[in-house]
Design a protein around this motif. Structure first.
Motif, short mmCIF file in Angstrom:
data_model
loop_
_atom_site.label_atom_id
_atom_site.label_comp_id
_atom_site.label_asym_id
_atom_site.label_seq_id
_atom_site.Cartn_x
_atom_site.Cartn_y
_atom_site.Cartn_z
N VAL A 78 0.93 -1.02 -0.08
CA VAL A 78 0.03 0.01 0.00
C VAL A 78 0.78 1.34 0.00
N ALA A 79 1.82 1.23 0.84
CA ALA A 79 2.83 2.54 0.91
C ALA A 79 3.41 2.78 -0.41
N ILE A 80 3.75 1.78 -1.21
CA ILE A 80 4.68 2.08 -2.51
C ILE A 80 3.70 2.16 -3.74
N CYS A 81 2.50 1.17 -3.79
CA CYS A 81 1.73 1.24 -5.00
C CYS A 81 0.57 2.19 -4.85
N HIS A 82 0.26 2.47 -3.71
CA HIS A 82 -0.82 3.63 -3.14
C HIS A 82 -0.62 4.61 -2.37
N PRO A 83 0.47 5.20 -2.60
CA PRO A 83 1.15 6.31 -1.67
C PRO A 83 -0.05 7.47 -1.08
N ILE B 154 8.17 -0.02 -8.29
CA ILE B 154 9.46 0.45 -8.45
C ILE B 154 10.16 0.60 -9.95
N LEU B 155 10.08 -0.41 -10.65
CA LEU B 155 10.75 -0.45 -12.15
C LEU B 155 10.08 0.75 -12.87
N ARG B 156 8.59 1.26 -12.52
CA ARG B 156 8.00 2.33 -13.17
C ARG B 156 8.40 3.62 -12.88
N ILE B 157 9.42 3.72 -11.69
CA ILE B 157 9.92 5.14 -11.10
C ILE B 157 11.03 5.50 -12.30
N SER C 31 13.28 8.08 -11.96
CA SER C 31 14.81 8.20 -11.45
C SER C 31 15.32 7.08 -10.48
N THR C 32 16.55 6.94 -10.64
CA THR C 32 17.34 6.26 -9.84
C THR C 32 17.36 6.18 -8.30
N GLY C 33 17.44 7.62 -7.93
CA GLY C 33 17.17 7.80 -6.50
C GLY C 33 15.72 7.32 -5.96
N GLY C 34 14.65 7.74 -6.68
CA GLY C 34 13.37 7.20 -6.29
C GLY C 34 13.18 5.64 -6.25
N LYS C 35 13.94 5.08 -7.28
CA LYS C 35 13.94 3.62 -7.04
C LYS C 35 14.59 3.08 -5.71
N TYR C 36 15.74 3.77 -5.44
CA TYR C 36 16.42 3.52 -4.32
C TYR C 36 15.70 3.76 -3.23
N LYS C 37 15.00 4.78 -3.00
CA LYS C 37 14.39 5.27 -1.86
C LYS C 37 13.07 4.24 -1.57
N ALA C 38 12.35 3.84 -2.43
CA ALA C 38 11.12 3.21 -2.37
C ALA C 38 11.72 1.77 -2.00
#
Length: 337
Positions: free
Chosen positions: A152-157, A253-256, A258-265
């Motif tokens: 829920v946190a990642i897919c429906h923030p 996560i793969l649809r994010i 930026s690399t930074g966004g992927k790492y944070k997620a």
């Protein structure tokens, strides 16, 4: 915060009431009615008397680290207002379950080593089986709940605070607790109906339900089928939920871009993913090793990994990879000392 205190009180009340229930039921089902034995022999991990002091010191140290580490996680989450979120609420309940999981088996083992005794009473064995299933199942269900929380946190923030409300989080924990109580009570009733004769040696350091089935003189085919059926329900469904959740998480996560966004997620669920791999990986490894190897002693040694080592490592995994937990832990330790 008040809801968490009430829920913690409810969990402790359920724990002690269930302990009292199992002890009374085990006493009512005394051996004179269903079995010819009054106690079992836990053969432990080794027959060598010279290894007993080493095993005692090793398991006592691991048990103290497990209890202390998980208690610090619970205190840190409850005392720091920044950690009053669903993720850490579930983490504190997981730590409570880990303490119960280790307490079910290790203290009895330490007492037997210290007193040079291998016996455990019939009532004590049934109680140990029940609570081992209870806390093991609770660990399993809470890991599935935590996977859903990360989904829920990642897919429906944007809808996270609405979906994961305090009432809903409390309901998820209570459902996990009652589901665990149901499975443990079913195992308790199955084991209590077995008839034992003279071979009462258990090649383990705790009462293992599967070995009790093998020791029984009565027909256990129906009991064994029911046990595997319950294990498939309370083990397979949570694992399927975890796999489905992380499939959606990885896809998001793969649809994010930026690399930074992927790492944070990914960093928000890396600790939980590591704990899941450790819990299910060691459990599956023990199951496969026991199926391949005919040595019950080796199976007992392998089971130490998921019954003792995994609950001990969980606090380190969450604290070392989480800045909020480390800050809260240092604050808690500084206030204590």
């Amino acid at each position: 915060m008040l809801l968490k205190v009430h829920l913690a009180g409810c969990l402790y009340t359920c724990f002690f009431n269930t302990l009292f229930f199992f002890e009374r039921c085990a006493t009512c089902l005394e051996p004179q009615n269903l079995t010819a034995v009054s106690e079992f022999l836990l053969l432990g991990l080794s027959d060598d008397p010279e290894l007993e002091p080493i095993l005692f010191g090793l398991f006592l140290s691991m048990y103290l680290v497990t209890v202390l580490g998980n208690l610090l996680i619970i205190l840190a989450v409850s005392s720091d207002s920044h950690l009053h979120t669903p993720m850490y609420f579930f983490l504190s309940n997981l730590s409570l379950a880990d303490i119960g999981f280790s307490t079910t088996t290790i203290p009895k083992m330490l007492v037997n080593i210290q007193t040079h005794s291998k016996s455990i009473t019939y009532a004590g064995c049934l109680t140990q089986v029940s609570f081992f299933i209870l806390f093991g199942c609770l660990d399993n269900l809470l890991l599935a709940v935590m996977a859903y929380d990360r989904f829920v946190a990642i897919c429906h923030p944007l809808n996270y605070s609405v979906i994961m409300s305090p009432r809903f989080c409390s309901l998820l924990v209570l459902m996990s607790l009652f589901g665990s109580l149901l499975e443990s009570q079913i195992h308790f009733l199955m084991v209590s109906q077995l008839t034992f004769c003279t071979n009462v040696k258990i090649h383990h350091f705790f009462c293992d339900a599967l070995q009790l089935f093998h020791l029984a003189c009565s027909d256990t085919s129906i009991h064994t089928i029911l046990m595997y059926f319950m294990s498939a329900i309370f083990g397979g469904f949570p694992l399927s939920g975890i796999l489905c959740s992380y499939t959606q998480i990885v896809s998001s996560i793969l649809r994010i871009p930026s690399t930074g966004g992927k790492y944070k997620a990914f960093s928000t669920c890396s600790s939980h993913l590591l704990v899941v791999c450790l819990f299910y990986g060691t459990g599956l490894g023990v199951y496969l090793s026991s199926s391949i190897s005919s040595s019950l002693q080796k199976g007992a040694v392998a089971s130490v990994i998921y019954t003792v080592v995994t609950p001990m490592l969980n606090p380190f995994i969450y604290s070392l990879r989480n800045k909020d937990i480390k800050r809260a832990l240092w604050g808690t330790i500084s206030r204590i000392f």
